[in-house]
Design a protein around this motif. Structure first.
Motif, PDB file in Angstrom:
ATOM      1  N   MET A  78       0.756  -1.379  -0.046  1.00 46.05           N
ATOM      2  CA  MET A  78       0.045   0.183   0.107  1.00 46.05           C
ATOM      3  C   MET A  78       0.925   1.107   0.044  1.00 46.05           C
ATOM      4  N   LEU A  79       1.855   1.219   0.766  1.00 48.57           N
ATOM      5  CA  LEU A  79       2.934   2.251   0.611  1.00 48.57           C
ATOM      6  C   LEU A  79       3.390   2.485  -0.603  1.00 48.57           C
ATOM      7  N   VAL A  80       3.945   1.704  -1.139  1.00 43.73           N
ATOM      8  CA  VAL A  80       4.558   1.770  -2.647  1.00 43.73           C
ATOM      9  C   VAL A  80       3.489   2.213  -3.568  1.00 43.73           C
ATOM     10  N   ALA A  81       2.150   1.805  -3.629  1.00 43.07           N
ATOM     11  CA  ALA A  81       1.111   2.407  -4.319  1.00 43.07           C
ATOM     12  C   ALA A  81       0.960   3.794  -3.928  1.00 43.07           C
ATOM     13  N   MET A  82       1.080   4.021  -2.710  1.00 39.00           N
ATOM     14  CA  MET A  82       0.822   5.547  -2.423  1.00 39.00           C
ATOM     15  C   MET A  82       1.968   6.445  -3.142  1.00 39.00           C
ATOM     16  N   VAL A  83       3.345   5.912  -3.160  1.00 37.17           N
ATOM     17  CA  VAL A  83       4.418   6.623  -3.628  1.00 37.17           C
ATOM     18  C   VAL A  83       3.936   7.029  -5.076  1.00 37.17           C
ATOM     19  N   LYS A  84       3.532   5.800  -5.752  1.00 36.88           N
ATOM     20  CA  LYS A  84       3.154   5.786  -7.262  1.00 36.88           C
ATOM     21  C   LYS A  84       2.079   7.032  -7.360  1.00 36.88           C
ATOM     22  N   LYS A  85       1.241   7.099  -6.773  1.00 39.17           N
ATOM     23  CA  LYS A  85       0.075   7.786  -6.817  1.00 39.17           C
ATOM     24  C   LYS A  85       0.510   9.446  -6.524  1.00 39.17           C
ATOM     25  N   VAL A  86       1.438   9.516  -5.519  1.00 38.15           N
ATOM     26  CA  VAL A  86       1.775  10.988  -5.168  1.00 38.15           C
ATOM     27  C   VAL A  86       2.667  11.306  -6.594  1.00 38.15           C
ATOM     28  N   LYS A  87       3.484  10.427  -7.007  1.00 40.71           N
ATOM     29  CA  LYS A  87       4.233  10.744  -8.257  1.00 40.71           C
ATOM     30  C   LYS A  87       3.428  11.203  -9.276  1.00 40.71           C
TER      31      LYS A  87
END
Length: 134
Positions: free
Chosen positions: A115-124
């Protein structure tokens, strides 16, 4: 100039990953409470410090106006979740938790990390949208 989001008050408590992390921390805390003093002082304190750091970094990152700062805090949360997994492994090796408990908590950590990795992708992706709109 660094990309910035529109200033607003965001509530980190509404993040699904934050809620999941807090539930995971609660499970860990309940387990650690039952350990004898020496084990709580060494392994227990480390597991709780690392796991609560995941939630704290999510909260701090979610309050940032600059996208890159938010990513940095999410990255810190990723590191703390990995550290938590290491301490859970140590707790299993020290026979403080059984294999089934270890697997359950470790799987929760893996879900949180995803979920954290997906969150980074979303912010990027928000950074990209922000640059295109600017």
């Amino acid at each position: 100039m660094e990309a910035m989001r529109e200033p607003q008050v965001r509530d980190f408590r509404r993040l699904t990953v934050y809620q999941k992390t807090m539930a995971w921390v609660g499970q860990i805390r309940e387990i650690v409470k039952s350990w004898k003093w020496e084990d709580r002082q060494v392994i227990g304190n480390q597991i709780l410090r690392a796991s609560t750091s995941v939630a704290a970094n999510l909260a701090e990152g979610n309050g940032q106006l600059y996208f890159q700062k938010e990513i940095n805090f999410i990255n810190n949360a990723l590191g703390s979740s990995s550290e938590s997994q290491m301490w859970l492994e140590e707790a299993r090796n020290a026979v403080l938790i059984d294999q089934q408990t270890f697997e359950c908590l470790d799987n929760e950590a893996i879900e949180i990390r995803k979920m954290l990795v997906a969150m980074v992708k979303k912010v990027k992706s928000e950074i990209g949208e922000n640059r295109r709109a600017g």
